[in-house]
Motif scaffolding. Sequence first.
Motif, short mmCIF file in Angstrom:
data_model
loop_
_atom_site.label_atom_id
_atom_site.label_comp_id
_atom_site.label_asym_id
_atom_site.label_seq_id
_atom_site.Cartn_x
_atom_site.Cartn_y
_atom_site.Cartn_z
N VAL A 93 0.86 -1.19 0.00
CA VAL A 93 0.00 0.00 0.00
C VAL A 93 0.90 1.23 0.00
CG1 VAL A 93 -1.73 1.32 1.26
CG2 VAL A 93 -1.90 -1.17 1.16
N ARG A 94 0.77 2.04 -1.04
CA ARG A 94 1.58 3.26 -1.14
C ARG A 94 0.93 4.44 -0.42
NH1 ARG A 94 5.64 3.34 -5.20
NH2 ARG A 94 5.65 1.40 -6.38
N SER A 95 -0.39 4.49 -0.43
CA SER A 95 -1.10 5.59 0.23
C SER A 95 -2.31 5.04 0.98
CB SER A 95 -1.56 6.63 -0.80
OG SER A 95 -2.42 7.57 -0.18
N TRP A 96 -2.19 5.00 2.29
CA TRP A 96 -3.32 4.58 3.11
C TRP A 96 -4.44 5.60 3.00
CZ3 TRP A 96 -4.06 -0.10 4.95
CH2 TRP A 96 -2.96 -0.95 5.00
N ARG A 97 -4.08 6.84 2.83
CA ARG A 97 -5.09 7.90 2.67
C ARG A 97 -5.99 7.58 1.48
NH1 ARG A 97 -3.66 14.31 1.94
NH2 ARG A 97 -5.52 14.86 0.79
N ASP A 98 -5.39 7.30 0.33
CA ASP A 98 -6.18 6.98 -0.86
C ASP A 98 -7.00 5.71 -0.66
OD1 ASP A 98 -5.11 9.22 -2.06
OD2 ASP A 98 -3.71 8.10 -3.33
N LEU A 99 -6.38 4.69 -0.09
CA LEU A 99 -7.06 3.42 0.10
C LEU A 99 -8.25 3.58 1.04
CD1 LEU A 99 -5.74 -0.05 0.22
CD2 LEU A 99 -6.98 0.68 2.25
N LEU A 100 -8.05 4.24 2.18
CA LEU A 100 -9.12 4.39 3.15
C LEU A 100 -10.22 5.33 2.68
CD1 LEU A 100 -6.99 4.43 6.42
CD2 LEU A 100 -8.46 2.58 5.58
N LEU A 101 -9.87 6.41 2.01
CA LEU A 101 -10.90 7.31 1.48
C LEU A 101 -11.74 6.60 0.43
CD1 LEU A 101 -9.06 10.74 1.29
CD2 LEU A 101 -10.80 10.02 2.91
N GLY A 102 -11.09 5.79 -0.40
CA GLY A 102 -11.82 5.02 -1.41
C GLY A 102 -12.75 4.01 -0.77
N ALA A 103 -12.28 3.34 0.28
CA ALA A 103 -13.11 2.36 0.98
C ALA A 103 -14.29 3.04 1.66
CB ALA A 103 -12.27 1.60 2.00
N ARG A 104 -14.05 4.21 2.25
CA ARG A 104 -15.14 4.93 2.90
C ARG A 104 -16.18 5.38 1.87
NH1 ARG A 104 -13.80 10.23 6.18
NH2 ARG A 104 -13.30 10.97 4.12
N GLU A 106 -16.83 4.02 -1.01
CA GLU A 106 -17.55 2.84 -1.47
C GLU A 106 -18.58 2.39 -0.45
OE1 GLU A 106 -19.06 -0.17 -3.65
OE2 GLU A 106 -17.75 1.45 -4.35
N HIS A 107 -18.23 2.41 0.82
CA HIS A 107 -19.16 2.04 1.89
C HIS A 107 -20.37 2.98 1.89
CE1 HIS A 107 -20.59 0.77 5.84
NE2 HIS A 107 -20.65 2.04 6.16
N ARG A 108 -20.10 4.27 1.81
CA ARG A 108 -21.20 5.25 1.82
C ARG A 108 -22.08 5.11 0.58
NH1 ARG A 108 -20.76 8.70 5.89
NH2 ARG A 108 -18.76 8.99 6.90
N ARG A 109 -21.46 4.84 -0.54
CA ARG A 109 -22.21 4.66 -1.78
C ARG A 109 -23.08 3.40 -1.68
NH1 ARG A 109 -18.65 6.44 -4.85
NH2 ARG A 109 -17.24 4.69 -4.77
N ARG A 110 -22.50 2.33 -1.21
CA ARG A 110 -23.21 1.05 -1.11
C ARG A 110 -24.41 1.14 -0.19
NH1 ARG A 110 -19.37 -3.56 -0.27
NH2 ARG A 110 -19.22 -3.31 -2.51
#
Length: 120
Positions: A93-104, A106-110
Amino acid sequence: MSGIKSKQEAGKAKGIPESWNPEWRRQARCIGKMELFFATSNRFLEEAIAECDTCPVRTECLAVALDSRATHGIFAGTTPRWRNELLLRRPNVRSWRDLLLGARAEHRRRYDIPYSHTRQ
């Protein structure tokens, strides 16, 4: 262009932020309680972690801790040991910021959860 929206456009339509919350530190539940989150006694560990449970900026806090490889303190309800184990499991993982914001996002969208940068 087809009628299919990109994930970014779909996120905007639902109010999901595509960027970092610049005010996250001001919205953190730990403001004024830093001694609790960096205490050397395990006595305060549960109290610090419980304080994080209702914090509206856990994602930002965890991203900062992981990206900076924080070795001390409680961040987003996680201990240094827990964070280190996660970093060892996910070394690419190069950027936890990008990974976690993307996961959040996706969760909110779902789950159709609106997002606001304001403290609840």
